[in-house]
Design a protein around this motif. Structure first.
Motif, PDB file in Angstrom:
ATOM      1  N   ARG A  30      42.650  -1.970  12.404  1.00 23.68           N
ATOM      2  CA  ARG A  30      43.868  -2.843  12.081  1.00 23.68           C
ATOM      3  C   ARG A  30      44.592  -2.342  10.341  1.00 23.68           C
ATOM      4  NH1 ARG A  30      46.301  -6.558  16.485  1.00 23.68           N
ATOM      5  NH2 ARG A  30      48.114  -7.103  14.676  1.00 23.68           N
ATOM      6  N   GLU A  87      52.300  -5.199  16.393  1.00 21.08           N
ATOM      7  CA  GLU A  87      51.624  -6.452  15.230  1.00 21.08           C
ATOM      8  C   GLU A  87      51.069  -5.559  13.616  1.00 21.08           C
ATOM      9  OE1 GLU A  87      48.715  -7.916  17.741  1.00 21.08           O
ATOM     10  OE2 GLU A  87      50.020  -8.662  18.772  1.00 21.08           O
ATOM     11  N   ILE A  88      50.981  -4.694  13.998  1.00 16.99           N
ATOM     12  CA  ILE A  88      49.924  -4.217  12.938  1.00 16.99           C
ATOM     13  C   ILE A  88      51.715  -3.600  12.449  1.00 16.99           C
ATOM     14  CG2 ILE A  88      49.306  -2.010  12.132  1.00 16.99           C
ATOM     15  CD1 ILE A  88      47.583  -1.800  14.857  1.00 16.99           C
ATOM     16  N   GLY A 104      48.867   0.249  22.136  1.00 13.31           N
ATOM     17  CA  GLY A 104      47.944  -1.344  22.761  1.00 13.31           C
ATOM     18  C   GLY A 104      48.085  -2.209  23.329  1.00 13.31           C
ATOM     19  N   ASN A 135      42.549  -1.477  25.094  1.00 12.76           N
ATOM     20  CA  ASN A 135      41.617  -1.112  23.647  1.00 12.76           C
ATOM     21  C   ASN A 135      40.503  -2.295  24.396  1.00 12.76           C
ATOM     22  OD1 ASN A 135      43.893   0.488  22.465  1.00 12.76           O
ATOM     23  ND2 ASN A 135      44.189  -0.999  21.566  1.00 12.76           N
ATOM     24  N   GLY A 193      47.793   1.660  17.467  1.00 13.21           N
ATOM     25  CA  GLY A 193      47.441   1.322  18.306  1.00 13.21           C
ATOM     26  C   GLY A 193      46.174   1.496  19.022  1.00 13.21           C
ATOM     27  N   THR A 225      41.675   1.447  17.625  1.00 12.74           N
ATOM     28  CA  THR A 225      41.950   1.072  16.571  1.00 12.74           C
ATOM     29  C   THR A 225      40.765   0.513  15.694  1.00 12.74           C
ATOM     30  OG1 THR A 225      44.074   0.614  15.306  1.00 12.74           O
ATOM     31  CG2 THR A 225      43.550  -0.199  16.776  1.00 12.74           C
ATOM     32  N   ARG A 272      56.619 -10.112  17.553  1.00 15.60           N
ATOM     33  CA  ARG A 272      55.229  -8.881  17.014  1.00 15.60           C
ATOM     34  C   ARG A 272      55.613  -8.523  15.673  1.00 15.60           C
ATOM     35  NH1 ARG A 272      54.265  -7.636  22.780  1.00 15.60           N
ATOM     36  NH2 ARG A 272      55.282  -6.594  22.912  1.00 15.60           N
ATOM     37  N   THR A 316      49.712  -3.946  20.120  1.00 18.51           N
ATOM     38  CA  THR A 316      48.923  -3.903  19.349  1.00 18.51           C
ATOM     39  C   THR A 316      49.440  -3.433  18.041  1.00 18.51           C
ATOM     40  OG1 THR A 316      46.489  -3.818  20.674  1.00 18.51           O
ATOM     41  CG2 THR A 316      46.869  -3.129  18.308  1.00 18.51           C
ATOM     42  N   SER A 317      50.075  -2.275  18.183  1.00 16.08           N
ATOM     43  CA  SER A 317      50.669  -1.392  17.326  1.00 16.08           C
ATOM     44  C   SER A 317      52.264  -1.992  16.720  1.00 16.08           C
ATOM     45  CB  SER A 317      51.041  -0.163  18.112  1.00 16.08           C
ATOM     46  OG  SER A 317      52.499   0.888  17.127  1.00 16.08           O
TER      47      SER A 317
END
Length: 331
Positions: A33, A64-65, A58, A102, A24, A31, A128, A61-62
């Motif tokens: 991605r 979502e990844i 994140g 971030n 994240g 990061t 997510r 973010t994490s």
């Protein structure tokens, strides 16, 4: 890869589980991605079916990844472990700390696990992650402003609705675990544990052994310390939380590296890196179910997974532990 049953549940998770905090970027200097997605996919190709993430990593973010990385994998072939109870978008509950996201913007983190917040967080995580259920839903940190009963009854409701399969906790002590058990059946406790951080052996390990709860050991390589790759004078990237972590002071790097050098012959004889040796030692400790290991790229992910191709004998574990017991860090 080896797989282990989590507590008294029907959930079998990979002994090495992908820890997606670093993926994240938050508190790890950002990061990439695509690198993170490839790392998760490479882990899966080497038998790592379990991924641990959290909304706070994140700030979404994490998760979502993770969702992107597993979208083409049959849902029943992967286990998603995520969390709730750390809000950066709501000033409510117990203030945790200030940080930067971030994008470098200031954010305040609150530990909050009120019912309405948990329900919202679950919906956000499902979106997510691109899934309709979470295999293990864990409170990230204790929230002293919300009764444990309210928190755990909210998770029990999510289980009844089919949005969550099993309840877990993170960073709880034995007393808190016992209280939570009054309201929901706990599968596990996720806690920090490594060669140099063994506090949980005092109360959490005995409790989990007695009550048949799983332990998810996070930071088994002590955030990179036990790889032996960090030397005194190391400069961390801007935003990397390790820069102010006492484990990474020059004096502790020297002491830890001397210990690692003393056990390196065991690693060398088996064709293991020091990080892989740390993973194997962790997984052989009482009550430890799995080791959560992070990776920033495909190479690191594959190396972590391949640790499970080897094993340690009882005498090797004893030798490592005996040397470890002589290590005294300045913390």
């Amino acid at each position: 890869m080896k797989y282990r049953k989590l507590g008294q549940t029907d959930l079998n998770i990979s002994a090495v589980t992908f820890g997606a905090w670093a993926a994240g970027g938050w508190m790890w200097g950002g990061t990439e991605r695509n690198d993170a997605i490839r790392a998760i996919k490479a882990s899966y190709d080497h038998g790592v079916t379990s991924i641990d993430t959290a909304p706070i990593y994140g700030q979404g973010t994490s998760e979502e990844i993770v969702g992107e990385a597993i979208k083409d994998i049959p849902r029943d072939q992967v286990q998603i472990l995520t969390k709730y109870g750390m809000r950066w978008d709501l000033k409510k509950g117990n203030f945790g700390f200030s940080s930067k996201n971030n994008d470098g913007k200031d954010i305040d983190i609150y530990k909050y696990a009120g019912k309405e917040s948990i329900i919202k967080e679950c919906e956000d995580s499902l979106r997510r992650l691109g899934t309709d259920y979470i295999d293990l839903y864990q409170i990230h940190w204790p929230d002293v402003t919300t009764p444990i009963q309210e928190t755990m009854e909210a998770v029990a409701q999510l289980i009844e609705q089919g949005k969550v399969r099993h309840a877990g906790v993170c960073n709880y002590d034995a007393v808190q675990m016992a209280e939570a058990e009054n309201y929901v059946s706990l599968a596990s406790n996720q806690v920090p544990y490594s060669m140099v951080q063994r506090d949980i052996e005092k109360d959490v390990v005995p409790y989990c052994q007695e009550h048949h709860k799983g332990i998810l050991a996070y930071s088994p390589m002590q955030r990179g310390l036990l790889t032996g790759k960090l030397k005194p004078g190391h400069r961390f990237a801007e935003g990397d939380h390790r820069a102010s972590n006492p484990y990474f002071k020059d004096t502790n790097l020297k002491k830890t590296n001397a210990f690692l050098e003393s056990i390196k012959p065991i690693a060398d004889a088996k064709g293991l890196s020091l990080g892989q040796l740390a993973i194997l030692w962790t997984l052989e400790q009482p009550a430890i179910t799995i080791a959560l290991v992070g990776a920033r790229n495909e190479s690191q992910a594959v190396q972590n997974a391949k640790a499970m191709e080897k094993s340690l004998s009882k005498s090797e574990i004893s030798e490592i532990t005996a040397k470890l017991n002589k290590l005294e860090l300045d913390l």
